[in-house]
Design a protein around this motif. Structure first.
Motif, PDB file in Angstrom:
ATOM      1  N   GLY A  33       9.470  25.821   3.562  1.00 59.75           N
ATOM      2  CA  GLY A  33      10.906  25.594   3.707  1.00 59.75           C
ATOM      3  C   GLY A  33      11.574  26.769   4.384  1.00 59.75           C
ATOM      4  N   THR A  34      12.611  26.462   5.144  1.00 59.66           N
ATOM      5  CA  THR A  34      13.287  27.515   5.896  1.00 59.66           C
ATOM      6  C   THR A  34      14.058  28.477   5.005  1.00 59.66           C
ATOM      7  N   ASP A  35      14.359  28.071   3.784  1.00 58.82           N
ATOM      8  CA  ASP A  35      15.093  28.934   2.857  1.00 58.82           C
ATOM      9  C   ASP A  35      14.197  29.554   1.793  1.00 58.82           C
ATOM     10  N   SER A  36      12.894  29.569   2.035  1.00 59.49           N
ATOM     11  CA  SER A  36      11.964  30.124   1.053  1.00 59.49           C
ATOM     12  C   SER A  36      11.847  31.641   1.205  1.00 59.49           C
ATOM     13  N   LEU A  37      11.413  32.283   0.144  1.00 59.10           N
ATOM     14  CA  LEU A  37      11.180  33.730   0.201  1.00 59.10           C
ATOM     15  C   LEU A  37      10.058  34.063   1.178  1.00 59.10           C
ATOM     16  N   LEU A  38       9.082  33.181   1.290  1.00 61.40           N
ATOM     17  CA  LEU A  38       8.002  33.409   2.248  1.00 61.40           C
ATOM     18  C   LEU A  38       8.531  33.396   3.679  1.00 61.40           C
ATOM     19  N   ALA A  39       9.421  32.469   3.966  1.00 62.55           N
ATOM     20  CA  ALA A  39      10.018  32.428   5.307  1.00 62.55           C
ATOM     21  C   ALA A  39      10.847  33.683   5.548  1.00 62.55           C
ATOM     22  N   ALA A  40      11.586  34.127   4.543  1.00 66.17           N
ATOM     23  CA  ALA A  40      12.390  35.342   4.685  1.00 66.17           C
ATOM     24  C   ALA A  40      11.505  36.550   4.976  1.00 66.17           C
ATOM     25  N   SER A  41      10.374  36.615   4.310  1.00 62.39           N
ATOM     26  CA  SER A  41       9.445  37.715   4.550  1.00 62.39           C
ATOM     27  C   SER A  41       8.915  37.671   5.986  1.00 62.39           C
ATOM     28  N   SER A  42       8.587  36.476   6.468  1.00 60.35           N
ATOM     29  CA  SER A  42       8.126  36.328   7.851  1.00 60.35           C
ATOM     30  C   SER A  42       9.225  36.717   8.836  1.00 60.35           C
ATOM     31  N   MET A  43      10.461  36.364   8.511  1.00 62.79           N
ATOM     32  CA  MET A  43      11.591  36.740   9.371  1.00 62.79           C
ATOM     33  C   MET A  43      11.706  38.256   9.474  1.00 62.79           C
ATOM     34  N   ASN A  44      11.553  38.932   8.340  1.00 66.44           N
ATOM     35  CA  ASN A  44      11.636  40.395   8.342  1.00 66.44           C
ATOM     36  C   ASN A  44      10.523  41.017   9.171  1.00 66.44           C
ATOM     37  N   ASP A  45       9.311  40.498   9.024  1.00 62.53           N
ATOM     38  CA  ASP A  45       8.186  41.025   9.794  1.00 62.53           C
ATOM     39  C   ASP A  45       8.433  40.879  11.289  1.00 62.53           C
ATOM     40  N   LEU A  46       8.848  39.690  11.685  1.00 60.13           N
ATOM     41  CA  LEU A  46       9.114  39.443  13.102  1.00 60.13           C
ATOM     42  C   LEU A  46      10.286  40.290  13.599  1.00 60.13           C
ATOM     43  N   SER A  47      11.310  40.427  12.776  1.00 60.07           N
ATOM     44  CA  SER A  47      12.489  41.183  13.215  1.00 60.07           C
ATOM     45  C   SER A  47      12.155  42.651  13.479  1.00 60.07           C
ATOM     46  N   ARG A  48      11.268  43.228  12.675  1.00 68.66           N
ATOM     47  CA  ARG A  48      10.879  44.622  12.907  1.00 68.66           C
ATOM     48  C   ARG A  48      10.246  44.800  14.282  1.00 68.66           C
ATOM     49  N   LEU A  49       9.344  43.890  14.626  1.00 70.28           N
ATOM     50  CA  LEU A  49       8.671  44.002  15.916  1.00 70.28           C
ATOM     51  C   LEU A  49       9.641  43.710  17.062  1.00 70.28           C
ATOM     52  N   LEU A  50      10.529  42.753  16.877  1.00 71.56           N
ATOM     53  CA  LEU A  50      11.521  42.463  17.912  1.00 71.56           C
ATOM     54  C   LEU A  50      12.404  43.679  18.179  1.00 71.56           C
ATOM     55  N   ARG A  51      12.823  44.346  17.117  1.00 69.53           N
ATOM     56  CA  ARG A  51      13.669  45.538  17.273  1.00 69.53           C
ATOM     57  C   ARG A  51      12.914  46.630  18.034  1.00 69.53           C
TER      58      ARG A  51
END
Length: 70
Positions: A33-51
Motif C-alpha cells: 500500500g502507498t500509505d504503508s510504513l514499508l513504502a515510506a521507508s522506500s521513499m526515504n531510501d530513494l530520496s537520499r539518493l535523489l538528493r
C-alpha cells in the motif's frame, strides 16, 4: 530490492541504483500500500539518493510523502 539498490550505489552504479530504488518503491507500494510504513521507508531510501544525485525537488517531495505516513 532496497538492499540491491544500496549495493549498486556502493559499487558506484548510481543510475542503476536509482532505477532499482524506483522499482523497489513501486513494488512495495503495490504490495503493502502507498500509505504503508514499508513504502515510506522506500521513499526515504530513494530520496537520499535523489538528493545526492542532484534532484532535491523530487527528493523533498518523497520526503514529505514519507513524513505524512510516519
Amino acid at each position: 530490492l532496497n538492499d540491491l539498490a544500496f549495493l549498486l550505489y556502493c559499487q558506484g552504479k548510481i543510475e542503476r541504483s536509482l532505477e532499482v530504488y524506483k522499482w523497489a518503491l513501486a513494488t512495495t507500494a503495490d504490495a503493502a500500500g502507498t500509505d504503508s510504513l514499508l513504502a515510506a521507508s522506500s521513499m526515504n531510501d530513494l530520496s537520499r539518493l535523489l538528493r545526492m544525485s542532484g534532484d532535491p525537488a523530487q527528493a523533498a517531495r518523497l520526503e514529505g510523502n514519507a513524513r505524512a505516513i510516519y
